[in-house]
Design a protein around this motif. Structure first.
Motif, PDB file in Angstrom:
ATOM      1  N   TYR A  23      -6.410  -3.401 -10.223  1.00 49.74           N
ATOM      2  CA  TYR A  23      -5.484  -3.530  -9.212  1.00 49.74           C
ATOM      3  C   TYR A  23      -4.150  -3.954  -9.935  1.00 49.74           C
ATOM      4  O   TYR A  23      -4.334  -4.847 -10.843  1.00 49.74           O
ATOM      5  CB  TYR A  23      -5.967  -4.517  -8.230  1.00 49.74           C
ATOM      6  N   ILE A  24      -3.026  -3.594  -9.519  1.00 51.83           N
ATOM      7  CA  ILE A  24      -1.886  -4.080  -9.898  1.00 51.83           C
ATOM      8  C   ILE A  24      -1.571  -5.531  -9.565  1.00 51.83           C
ATOM      9  O   ILE A  24      -1.188  -6.366 -10.443  1.00 51.83           O
ATOM     10  CB  ILE A  24      -0.706  -3.313  -9.429  1.00 51.83           C
ATOM     11  N   ASN A  27       2.191   1.877  -3.226  1.00 46.45           N
ATOM     12  CA  ASN A  27       1.061   1.939  -4.311  1.00 46.45           C
ATOM     13  C   ASN A  27       0.945   0.675  -5.191  1.00 46.45           C
ATOM     14  O   ASN A  27       0.629   0.968  -6.463  1.00 46.45           O
ATOM     15  CB  ASN A  27       1.226   3.106  -5.327  1.00 46.45           C
ATOM     16  N   THR A  38      -1.706  -1.865  -5.563  1.00 46.21           N
ATOM     17  CA  THR A  38      -2.857  -2.118  -4.772  1.00 46.21           C
ATOM     18  C   THR A  38      -3.119  -3.630  -5.156  1.00 46.21           C
ATOM     19  O   THR A  38      -2.567  -4.194  -6.270  1.00 46.21           O
ATOM     20  CB  THR A  38      -3.897  -1.352  -5.678  1.00 46.21           C
ATOM     21  N   VAL A  39      -3.749  -4.181  -4.280  1.00 44.75           N
ATOM     22  CA  VAL A  39      -4.010  -5.713  -4.200  1.00 44.75           C
ATOM     23  C   VAL A  39      -5.632  -5.790  -4.008  1.00 44.75           C
ATOM     24  O   VAL A  39      -6.208  -5.152  -3.125  1.00 44.75           O
ATOM     25  CB  VAL A  39      -3.472  -6.245  -2.861  1.00 44.75           C
ATOM     26  N   GLY A  40      -6.328  -6.312  -4.989  1.00 44.26           N
ATOM     27  CA  GLY A  40      -7.633  -6.523  -4.917  1.00 44.26           C
ATOM     28  C   GLY A  40      -8.123  -7.532  -6.104  1.00 44.26           C
ATOM     29  O   GLY A  40      -7.295  -8.363  -6.635  1.00 44.26           O
ATOM     30  N   HIS A  48      -0.191 -13.781  -9.451  1.00 43.68           N
ATOM     31  CA  HIS A  48      -0.094 -12.587  -8.880  1.00 43.68           C
ATOM     32  C   HIS A  48       0.210 -13.077  -7.344  1.00 43.68           C
ATOM     33  O   HIS A  48       0.910 -12.775  -6.325  1.00 43.68           O
ATOM     34  CB  HIS A  48      -1.314 -11.564  -8.736  1.00 43.68           C
ATOM     35  N   LYS A 107       0.906  -1.239   0.164  1.00 36.36           N
ATOM     36  CA  LYS A 107       0.299   0.130   0.158  1.00 36.36           C
ATOM     37  C   LYS A 107       0.814   1.411   0.062  1.00 36.36           C
ATOM     38  O   LYS A 107       0.525   2.214  -0.601  1.00 36.36           O
ATOM     39  CB  LYS A 107      -0.909  -0.111   1.199  1.00 36.36           C
ATOM     40  N   ASP A 129      -3.792  -8.668  -8.757  1.00 29.86           N
ATOM     41  CA  ASP A 129      -5.089  -9.473  -8.916  1.00 29.86           C
ATOM     42  C   ASP A 129      -5.299 -10.586  -7.687  1.00 29.86           C
ATOM     43  O   ASP A 129      -4.387 -11.547  -8.270  1.00 29.86           O
ATOM     44  CB  ASP A 129      -5.784  -9.765 -10.102  1.00 29.86           C
ATOM     45  N   LYS A 130      -5.696 -10.746  -6.708  1.00 32.28           N
ATOM     46  CA  LYS A 130      -5.663 -11.761  -5.851  1.00 32.28           C
ATOM     47  C   LYS A 130      -6.552 -13.035  -6.219  1.00 32.28           C
ATOM     48  O   LYS A 130      -6.280 -14.070  -5.876  1.00 32.28           O
ATOM     49  CB  LYS A 130      -6.108 -11.507  -4.237  1.00 32.28           C
TER      50      LYS A 130
END
Length: 191
Positions: A115-116, A106, A108-110, A124, A103, A118-119
């Motif tokens: 999102y950079i 920068n 981003t995890v989502g 990733h 975070k 991706d969960k």
């Protein structure tokens, strides 16, 4: 309010049960003198738990380590960690620390293309597993300043990376197989 409390309680219960069962199965199935004992599958549960349930499941991991400690002491099972307190703390906080660092940087995890990281993308998640293993290594070394660092800690760090990655890949394969049979079943139902 009640729905949120119920959601937190169920999330923690699911993760706690799966984590303790995975710890016990790993402990029973791997001899501590073999190389496979360093393939630590429960690390994948930690990563997936935090990624999909968030920081609210920290209570499950704290409870899981306490329960596992008492089970091992009650039944004379070998604890797998050289210094259980510091190692447990490292396991519990390594994923939130990594996500916090992402975070700050920068990353981003989502879920989704915005999102950079991706969960839901296995590549990733495996990359996140690598970073979490590095943070775990840093935490173990940091705690080693207060206590004598064991060479076993390095083996466990590699075991975290390998075991966590293998568990995540195995779960992905199970999802693919499940989806295949679901589509196959739907195809036969139409005809």
């Amino acid at each position: 309010m009640i729905n949120k409390l119920f959601d937190n309680l169920i999330s923690n219960a699911i993760v706690l049960i799966v984590y303790v069962i995975t710890l016990l199965l790993w402990n029973f199935n791997f001899d501590f003198e073999s190389l496979l004992s360093y393939v630590f599958f429960p690390f994948g549960i930690i990563i997936l738990g935090y990624l999909f349930f968030g920081n609210k499941i920290i209570y499950a991991f704290i409870s899981g380590h306490i329960i596992y400690f008492f089970i091992c002491n009650s039944y004379n099972l070998n604890l797998y960690l050289p210094n259980y307190l510091f190692s447990s703390i490292s396991y519990i906080i390594c994923v939130p620390v990594t996500l916090f660092m992402f975070k700050v940087l920068n990353f981003t995890v989502g879920v989704g293309n915005i999102y950079i990281l991706d969960k839901t993308n296995i590549y990733h998640v495996l990359l996140i597993t690598l970073f979490v293993s590095v943070i775990f290594f840093i935490l173990v070394i940091s705690f080693g300043l207060f206590n004598k660092t064991s060479i076993l800690s390095v083996n466990f760090i590699l075991g975290n990376l390998i075991g966590g990655s293998l568990l995540i890949i195995l779960l992905k394969i199970l999802v693919i197989i499940s989806n295949f049979f679901r589509k196959l079943f739907r195809f036969y139902i139409r005809f």
